[in-house]
Design a protein around this motif. Structure first.
Motif, PDB file in Angstrom:
ATOM      1  N   GLN A 169       0.837  -1.197   0.000  1.00  0.00           N
ATOM      2  CA  GLN A 169       0.000   0.000   0.000  1.00  0.00           C
ATOM      3  C   GLN A 169       0.870   1.245   0.000  1.00  0.00           C
ATOM      4  N   VAL A 170       0.404   2.289  -0.684  1.00  0.00           N
ATOM      5  CA  VAL A 170       1.112   3.561  -0.700  1.00  0.00           C
ATOM      6  C   VAL A 170       0.814   4.303   0.593  1.00  0.00           C
ATOM      7  N   LYS A 171       1.860   4.754   1.251  1.00  0.00           N
ATOM      8  CA  LYS A 171       1.666   5.470   2.509  1.00  0.00           C
ATOM      9  C   LYS A 171       0.816   6.712   2.278  1.00  0.00           C
ATOM     10  N   GLY A 172      -0.187   6.871   3.124  1.00  0.00           N
ATOM     11  CA  GLY A 172      -1.051   8.036   3.015  1.00  0.00           C
ATOM     12  C   GLY A 172      -2.322   7.788   2.226  1.00  0.00           C
ATOM     13  N   GLU A 173      -2.357   6.712   1.440  1.00  0.00           N
ATOM     14  CA  GLU A 173      -3.567   6.403   0.675  1.00  0.00           C
ATOM     15  C   GLU A 173      -4.600   5.748   1.585  1.00  0.00           C
ATOM     16  N   ARG A 230      10.520   4.284  -9.396  1.00  0.00           N
ATOM     17  CA  ARG A 230       9.381   4.824  -8.672  1.00  0.00           C
ATOM     18  C   ARG A 230       9.591   4.819  -7.169  1.00  0.00           C
ATOM     19  N   GLU A 231       9.181   5.890  -6.544  1.00  0.00           N
ATOM     20  CA  GLU A 231       9.018   5.947  -5.104  1.00  0.00           C
ATOM     21  C   GLU A 231       7.538   6.216  -4.885  1.00  0.00           C
ATOM     22  N   ALA A 232       6.814   5.140  -4.607  1.00  0.00           N
ATOM     23  CA  ALA A 232       5.358   5.168  -4.597  1.00  0.00           C
ATOM     24  C   ALA A 232       4.806   6.268  -3.709  1.00  0.00           C
ATOM     25  N   GLY A 233       3.842   7.000  -4.251  1.00  0.00           N
ATOM     26  CA  GLY A 233       3.186   8.065  -3.517  1.00  0.00           C
ATOM     27  C   GLY A 233       3.881   9.398  -3.626  1.00  0.00           C
ATOM     28  N   SER A 234       5.110   9.390  -4.141  1.00  0.00           N
ATOM     29  CA  SER A 234       5.875  10.636  -4.220  1.00  0.00           C
ATOM     30  C   SER A 234       6.213  11.005  -5.661  1.00  0.00           C
ATOM     31  N   ALA A 263      -4.383  11.939 -16.248  1.00  0.00           N
ATOM     32  CA  ALA A 263      -5.311  10.851 -15.910  1.00  0.00           C
ATOM     33  C   ALA A 263      -4.619   9.811 -15.036  1.00  0.00           C
ATOM     34  N   ILE A 264      -3.343   9.550 -15.325  1.00  0.00           N
ATOM     35  CA  ILE A 264      -2.576   8.578 -14.537  1.00  0.00           C
ATOM     36  C   ILE A 264      -2.218   9.162 -13.175  1.00  0.00           C
ATOM     37  N   VAL A 265      -1.867  10.450 -13.148  1.00  0.00           N
ATOM     38  CA  VAL A 265      -1.565  11.121 -11.874  1.00  0.00           C
ATOM     39  C   VAL A 265      -2.784  11.079 -10.958  1.00  0.00           C
ATOM     40  N   ASP A 266      -3.962  11.297 -11.527  1.00  0.00           N
ATOM     41  CA  ASP A 266      -5.194  11.243 -10.725  1.00  0.00           C
ATOM     42  C   ASP A 266      -5.412   9.847 -10.152  1.00  0.00           C
ATOM     43  N   GLU A 267      -5.151   8.815 -10.956  1.00  0.00           N
ATOM     44  CA  GLU A 267      -5.320   7.441 -10.488  1.00  0.00           C
ATOM     45  C   GLU A 267      -4.336   7.123  -9.367  1.00  0.00           C
ATOM     46  N   LEU A 268      -3.147   7.750  -9.429  1.00  0.00           N
ATOM     47  CA  LEU A 268      -2.115   7.512  -8.419  1.00  0.00           C
ATOM     48  C   LEU A 268      -2.199   8.525  -7.280  1.00  0.00           C
ATOM     49  N   ARG A 269      -3.320   9.230  -7.202  1.00  0.00           N
ATOM     50  CA  ARG A 269      -3.600  10.163  -6.098  1.00  0.00           C
ATOM     51  C   ARG A 269      -2.555  11.269  -5.998  1.00  0.00           C
ATOM     52  N   GLY A 270      -2.194  11.857  -7.157  1.00  0.00           N
ATOM     53  CA  GLY A 270      -1.324  13.025  -7.148  1.00  0.00           C
ATOM     54  C   GLY A 270       0.162  12.742  -7.205  1.00  0.00           C
ATOM     55  N   GLU A 271       0.557  11.509  -7.414  1.00  0.00           N
ATOM     56  CA  GLU A 271       1.993  11.178  -7.515  1.00  0.00           C
ATOM     57  C   GLU A 271       2.605  11.882  -8.724  1.00  0.00           C
ATOM     58  N   LYS A 272       3.743  12.549  -8.518  1.00  0.00           N
ATOM     59  CA  LYS A 272       4.397  13.291  -9.609  1.00  0.00           C
ATOM     60  C   LYS A 272       5.061  12.306 -10.571  1.00  0.00           C
ATOM     61  N   ILE A 273       5.004  12.623 -11.864  1.00  0.00           N
ATOM     62  CA  ILE A 273       5.591  11.750 -12.886  1.00  0.00           C
ATOM     63  C   ILE A 273       6.478  12.576 -13.810  1.00  0.00           C
TER      64      ILE A 273
END
Length: 394
Positions: A169-173, A230-234, A263-273
């Motif tokens: 799980q992504v921390k904070g989700e 990737r650093e999930a959530g960040s 669209a992908i950022v929204d699915e990942l709850r704001g994770e920067k890409i």
């Protein structure tokens, strides 16, 4: 024609996706089990089922003997008088097939036969579900959040439930029941209780699969994802390339006005890409990977998989990133151990000759540009630059 049986098999095949042939075999085995329970043995019993009409016939093959006194076992032997009633061509010493009426079976034998069919249906149902999800292993599926079980989350994927462990799980989700989320299928195991499915929200492949689904050029092979860190959530860094000179690989992934990547950022709850161009030249690739920082020069050693990077003094903090994140992700993306220094540090560092960065083997300047202080729009304050200047990242 046995219409009731035919209708039942059609419904099972449609709803459970179990083939009729498998069900026919289950019925045959159940009838043999019933015969064994009823007569004590079933070695000489055969079952025939017409696949078109669903009519079935159960018969026992018996040896023909001369008189009733010679019949030692009613299950395997029959006297000639009784055999002639079944077939006028019966002859002593030969065999004859005697039909067994399934209505004659007792309650226990019938119940056992029923259990055999139900057990086979359950096994096949589990097998069908397992095969369906095994094919989707290493892929992304949409699931519905059901409930929290301790710190793990139960996700409904349709015909089966999956487990989203705390470590995946992504921390904070945080999720609410009935919420729809996309998960990456990590592993599918076949267990006696059905398939055990493990899913993830932190795996780098989740981002890759989301891009494959969102970007047409990736799906058709025009654009290729070469590596991902990737650093999930960040933050996530993605390296892409294309063999078509008329296609901008990064632009295709970003989409018009950023529609695709957003669209992908929204699915990942704001994770920067960060999406960068992949390059065969390690120096250029490392320079792209350290984006958005500007690079003065890169000296890469492909054999040792190490690279020394020089950046303008005021870009050092941006190149390293908050808590070293930018440099760390760039190192994972490129596979190189990256040593970042400012121009001032590079001039003074032992064994870190500034000339190595300014010229290539032909004596041409690697990278040349005038930097202005006002061009810097980094997100780090001046005091952070001093604190992070000594950091290096792998």
């Amino acid at each position: 024609m046995n219409k009731e049986l035919m209708e039942a098999l059609n419904i099972l095949e449609k709803e459970k996706e179990i083939s009729k042939e498998t069900l026919f075999e289950a019925i045959e085995n159940s009838l043999l089990t019933a015969c064994k329970n009823h007569f004590g043995k079933a070695d000489n019993v055969s079952v025939q089922i017409d696949r078109e009409t669903c009519d079935f016939l159960v018969y026992a093959t018996k040896d023909i003997v001369a008189t009733p006194d010679e019949v030692e076992d009613d299950v395997t032997q029959i006297c000639i008088d009784d055999a002639v009633k079944i077939s006028k061509s019966a002859v002593i010493g030969e065999t004859i097939n005697v039909e067994i009426k399934s209505k004659e079976f007792g309650r226990i034998a019938t119940q056992n036969a029923k259990n055999v069919i139900l057990q086979k249906i359950r096994e096949e149902e589990r097998s069908v579900v397992y095969n369906q999800f095994f094919e989707k292993e290493k892929d992304v599926m949409t699931g519905i959040v059901q409930r929290y079980t301790g710190r793990n989350i139960s996700i409904n994927l349709g015909k089966a439930d999956a487990i989203l462990n705390e470590t995946e799980q992504v921390k904070g989700e945080e999720f609410k029941p009935t919420e729809r989320i996309k998960v990456y299928i990590l592993e599918v195991k076949n267990t006696p209780k059905g398939p055990r499915i493990m899913v993830s929200r932190t795996h780098p492949e989740l981002v890759k699969r989301l891009f494959e689904a969102e970007v047409t050029e990736i799906k058709d092979g025009t654009v290729e994802i070469m590596s991902i860190a990737r650093e999930a959530g960040s933050r996530t860094k993605l390296a892409v390339r294309t063999n078509n000179p008329n296609v901008d690989a990064v632009g295709a992934c970003v989409g018009m006005n950023g529609a695709r990547v957003n669209a992908i950022v929204d699915e990942l709850r704001g994770e920067k890409i960060d999406i960068v161009n992949w390059d065969e030249n390690p120096g250029n690739f490392i320079q792209n990977a350290l984006s958005p920082a500007k690079i003065v020069a890169v000296f890469a050693d492909p054999d040792e998989k190490t690279a020394k990077v020089v950046v303008p003094d005021y870009q050092l903090s941006l190149a390293i990133g908050k808590e070293g994140q930018n440099a760390r992700l760039a190192a994972r993306l490129t596979g190189y151990k990256i040593d970042i220094k400012s121009e001032t540090q590079a001039k003074d560092a032992e064994g870190f000759r500034y000339e190595d960065y300014m010229y290539d083997e032909d004596g041409d300047v690697y990278y040349e540009e005038d930097y202005e202080e006002e061009d810097y729009e980094g997100e780090y304050e001046a005091e952070e630059v001093e604190n992070e200047a000594e950091e290096t990242a792998e």
